[in-house]
Design an enzyme around this catalytic site. Structure first.
Site, PDB file in Angstrom:
ATOM      1  N   THR A   1      72.356 -78.855  66.363  1.00 50.02           N
ATOM      2  CA  THR A   1      71.330 -78.924  67.394  1.00 50.02           C
ATOM      3  C   THR A   1      71.554 -80.157  68.264  1.00 50.02           C
ATOM      4  O   THR A   1      72.214 -81.111  67.860  1.00 50.02           O
ATOM      5  CB  THR A   1      69.916 -79.017  66.802  1.00 50.02           C
ATOM      6  OG1 THR A   1      69.807 -80.223  66.032  1.00 50.02           O
ATOM      7  CG2 THR A   1      69.607 -77.819  65.920  1.00 50.02           C
TER       8      THR A   1
ATOM      9  N   SER B   1      69.187 -83.002  69.524  1.00 48.14           N
ATOM     10  CA  SER B   1      67.865 -83.505  69.161  1.00 48.14           C
ATOM     11  C   SER B   1      66.959 -83.592  70.378  1.00 48.14           C
ATOM     12  O   SER B   1      67.415 -83.595  71.529  1.00 48.14           O
ATOM     13  CB  SER B   1      67.985 -84.891  68.518  1.00 48.14           C
ATOM     14  OG  SER B   1      68.682 -84.837  67.302  1.00 48.14           O
TER      15      SER B   1
ATOM     16  N   HIS C   1      83.130 -82.897  62.910  1.00 46.56           N
ATOM     17  CA  HIS C   1      83.988 -82.257  61.903  1.00 46.56           C
ATOM     18  C   HIS C   1      84.348 -80.826  62.286  1.00 46.56           C
ATOM     19  O   HIS C   1      85.157 -80.194  61.618  1.00 46.56           O
ATOM     20  CB  HIS C   1      83.337 -82.297  60.522  1.00 46.56           C
ATOM     21  CG  HIS C   1      82.145 -81.390  60.358  1.00 46.56           C
ATOM     22  ND1 HIS C   1      81.189 -81.237  61.321  1.00 46.56           N
ATOM     23  CD2 HIS C   1      81.763 -80.598  59.328  1.00 46.56           C
ATOM     24  CE1 HIS C   1      80.266 -80.392  60.887  1.00 46.56           C
ATOM     25  NE2 HIS C   1      80.593 -79.981  59.686  1.00 46.56           N
TER      26      HIS C   1
ATOM     27  N   ASP D   1      85.959 -86.336  59.268  1.00 38.83           N
ATOM     28  CA  ASP D   1      84.859 -86.312  58.313  1.00 38.83           C
ATOM     29  C   ASP D   1      83.976 -87.531  58.563  1.00 38.83           C
ATOM     30  O   ASP D   1      84.361 -88.660  58.257  1.00 38.83           O
ATOM     31  CB  ASP D   1      85.418 -86.334  56.886  1.00 38.83           C
ATOM     32  CG  ASP D   1      84.341 -86.167  55.827  1.00 38.83           C
ATOM     33  OD1 ASP D   1      83.139 -86.330  56.145  1.00 38.83           O
ATOM     34  OD2 ASP D   1      84.696 -85.890  54.663  1.00 38.83           O
ATOM     35  N   GLY D   2      82.796 -87.304  59.123  1.00 42.50           N
ATOM     36  CA  GLY D   2      81.911 -88.401  59.470  1.00 42.50           C
ATOM     37  C   GLY D   2      81.481 -89.249  58.295  1.00 42.50           C
ATOM     38  O   GLY D   2      81.142 -90.424  58.465  1.00 42.50           O
TER      39      GLY D   2
ATOM     40  N   THR E   1      77.825 -82.319  56.529  1.00 40.86           N
ATOM     41  CA  THR E   1      78.519 -81.504  55.543  1.00 40.86           C
ATOM     42  C   THR E   1      80.000 -81.409  55.826  1.00 40.86           C
ATOM     43  O   THR E   1      80.509 -81.920  56.822  1.00 40.86           O
ATOM     44  CB  THR E   1      77.947 -80.054  55.550  1.00 40.86           C
ATOM     45  OG1 THR E   1      78.182 -79.484  56.844  1.00 40.86           O
ATOM     46  CG2 THR E   1      76.461 -80.058  55.254  1.00 40.86           C
TER      47      THR E   1
END
Length: 230
Positions: free
Chosen positions: A58, A60, A113, A146-147, A226
């Protein structure tokens, strides 16, 4: 209050947020005035509400973007380095650029990601002349990774670290790799989900001596941080 702040134009939206104290800092107001939300939100761009952008992500609500920028503002000085994890639409990445890149020395990296979201953010920021200039001048970059592990550069590490780290998705812990990549001083804004499924913003500060403090703030609801889908 927030639902009363929507507008017909970007200027009206941001002015309403400012007049209702949902934006409290003139620097943030001015930065958001320079980033047209219509370039980033697929529908009803000037409504103060979150919107889906695909891939279970989304954009925000504008007042939440203002809140995140306000929390990090002491570290968003001209020339600062900012990592925007879960950059999604690219909107807040562009706002950060307005705050740190105006003198041509700052750096903002939007980290995603999912390749399609990385491309979305990069494509969106090109829709505005100011954003396009930041991107082409090297002040803004969108990367895939990958955060939860932060970002050290494509070569494995540039050694500079980050003055501010914003995480735009809910983590299950305060990831140590993010804290390690934070400059001293520096600050992280990160939503974290607890064992009951409740989410809270955590503000993680590292002082100039490297001492780390962690403070829980408001309750929120973010999409999860994730693995990329296989």
């Amino acid at each position: 209050m927030a639902w009363q702040c929507s507008g017909e134009t970007n200027t009206e939206l941001i002015t309403n947020l400012y007049n209702n104290n949902l934006i409290t800092e003139p620097r943030i107001r001015d930065a958001m005035l320079n980033v047209d939300r219509a370039h980033y939100a697929p529908t009803s761009p000037y409504t103060d509400s979150p919107q889906p952008i695909g891939h279970a992500a989304t954009i925000s609500a504008p007042h939440m973007h203002a809140s995140a920028a306000s929390a990090l503002l002491p570290f968003l000085y001209p020339g600062a380095r900012v990592l925007d994890i879960g950059s999604g639409s690219g909107y807040l990445t562009a706002v950060f650029a307005e705050l740190v890149c105006a003198d041509g020395k700052g750096k903002v990296v939007g980290l995603e990601h999912i390749e399609a979201l990385r491309e979305l953010g990069e494509g969106n920021i090109r829709k505005g002349e100011r954003g396009k200039a930041y991107l082409e001048g090297g002040g803004v970059e969108f990367v895939r990774g990958d955060g939860r592990r932060g970002w050290k550069g494509k070569g494995g590490g540039d050694g500079e670290g980050w003055d501010g780290i914003h995480v735009g998705a809910a983590a299950v812990e305060l990831h140590e790799e993010l804290i390690e990549q934070l400059k001293a001083p520096g600050r992280i804004f990160i939503p974290v989900e607890d064992s009951r499924g409740d989410q809270y913003i955590w503000i993680v500060d590292k002082d100039k001596e490297g001492k780390v403090t962690k403070k829980r703030s408001m309750g929120v609801r973010y999409v999860p941080l994730t693995d990329a889908p296989v």
